[in-house]
Motif scaffolding. Structure first.
Motif, PDB file in Angstrom:
ATOM      1  N   ASN A 235     -29.529   7.385  -0.513  1.00 59.77           N
ATOM      2  CA  ASN A 235     -30.093   6.066  -0.817  1.00 59.77           C
ATOM      3  C   ASN A 235     -30.550   5.414   0.484  1.00 59.77           C
ATOM      4  O   ASN A 235     -29.842   4.586   1.056  1.00 59.77           O
ATOM      5  N   SER A 236     -31.709   5.772   0.973  1.00 55.57           N
ATOM      6  CA  SER A 236     -32.211   5.142   2.202  1.00 55.57           C
ATOM      7  C   SER A 236     -33.216   4.057   1.827  1.00 55.57           C
ATOM      8  O   SER A 236     -34.388   4.106   2.158  1.00 55.57           O
ATOM      9  N   TRP A 237     -32.730   3.082   1.099  1.00 56.37           N
ATOM     10  CA  TRP A 237     -33.526   1.918   0.693  1.00 56.37           C
ATOM     11  C   TRP A 237     -32.579   0.729   0.650  1.00 56.37           C
ATOM     12  O   TRP A 237     -31.368   0.875   0.678  1.00 56.37           O
TER      13      TRP A 237
ATOM     14  N   ASP B  67     -35.588   7.291  -4.322  1.00 58.68           N
ATOM     15  CA  ASP B  67     -36.643   6.865  -3.405  1.00 58.68           C
ATOM     16  C   ASP B  67     -37.947   6.730  -4.197  1.00 58.68           C
ATOM     17  O   ASP B  67     -37.931   6.717  -5.430  1.00 58.68           O
ATOM     18  N   ASP B  68     -39.068   6.660  -3.473  1.00 58.51           N
ATOM     19  CA  ASP B  68     -40.358   6.427  -4.122  1.00 58.51           C
ATOM     20  C   ASP B  68     -41.039   7.708  -4.596  1.00 58.51           C
ATOM     21  O   ASP B  68     -42.250   7.745  -4.811  1.00 58.51           O
TER      22      ASP B  68
ATOM     23  N   TYR C 275     -40.771   0.473  -5.371  1.00 57.64           N
ATOM     24  CA  TYR C 275     -40.406  -0.628  -4.483  1.00 57.64           C
ATOM     25  C   TYR C 275     -41.279  -1.850  -4.703  1.00 57.64           C
ATOM     26  O   TYR C 275     -40.893  -2.964  -4.371  1.00 57.64           O
TER      27      TYR C 275
ATOM     28  N   HIS D  54     -42.281   8.017   1.573  1.00 57.90           N
ATOM     29  CA  HIS D  54     -40.960   7.890   2.192  1.00 57.90           C
ATOM     30  C   HIS D  54     -39.984   8.904   1.621  1.00 57.90           C
ATOM     31  O   HIS D  54     -39.248   9.576   2.357  1.00 57.90           O
TER      32      HIS D  54
END
Length: 217
Positions: free
Chosen positions: A187-189, A94-95, A164, A131
């Motif tokens: 992996n919530s992207w 994530d970020d 991102y 996020h």
């Protein structure tokens, strides 16, 4: 059979992240030998979570508090008597993750950190990136009487930071390749266009190879 219960209250008085602190209560039944001579029965500890914002977490226990249908949740609380994530390593692509957060620092393992955006070993969230921190809280916010509680609140977590806004295909491939050091990876992207990340396309060949490697080693 009779039971005696002991209660331990813990509270961090130095943490100012939340206004209304509530203690976390661990209720530990102690089994005693039955008076009739039958075998002793060991009772598992019952964890009673008292984090003050848990009542807002409809995904854990849905009472209709957010306008939804009561009972439509993941029904995880019954599992907490036996499973809390202890011994499980969870990676978060994530970020970044603000691992100094009072609900995350106890479960965060910086030795597993990687930042593929800056090519270093510190996955701290930067600027307005939040996020990954939110995701980390849903997964493993500590059962500490502060804020909310994670689904696997005793698991170890670490960030695999990506960008991102300025990310490259290689950056995401490298992050995916590092999944092998974890037991579970979130992996919530995704890409803007639905189903555009077709792993059978040559452009995503690196993604495909990294995923196969991660699950086969």
């Amino acid at each position: 059979m009779t039971q005696q219960r002991s209660t331990r209250l813990t509270l961090d008085p130095h943490d100012s992240g939340f206004l209304n602190h509530a203690p976390v209560v661990f209720t530990q039944p102690r089994a005693q030998a039955p008076q009739d001579g039958s075998p002793q029965v060991n009772i598992s500890p019952l964890a009673v979570v008292a984090d003050p914002l848990q009542g807002l977490q409809w995904h854990i226990k849905n009472t209709g508090q957010a306008g939804g249908v009561a009972g439509v949740d993941i029904d995880v609380t019954r599992a907490w008597t036996d499973y809390t994530g202890r011994g499980v390593r969870i990676g978060i692509i994530d970020d970044g993750v603000d691992y100094t957060h009072s609900d995350l620092r106890a479960n965060y393992n910086q030795t597993l950190d990687r930042d593929f955006a800056n090519n270093d070993f510190d996955a701290m969230a930067m600027g307005g990136n939040n996020h990954g921190t939110a995701v980390a809280g849903v997964i493993a916010a500590d059962n500490n009487g502060l804020g909310l509680v994670g689904i696997a609140h005793d698991a170890q977590i670490a960030g695999l930071r990506v960008s991102y806004s300025g990310g490259t295909i290689g950056m995401f491939t490298n992050a995916l390749a590092n999944m092998k050091q974890f037991d579970v990876v979130n992996n919530s992207w995704g890409y803007v266009s639905p189903f555009s990340d077709n792993l059978n396309q040559s452009f995503f060949a690196g993604h495909k190879a990294a995923l196969i490697s991660a699950v086969s080693e």
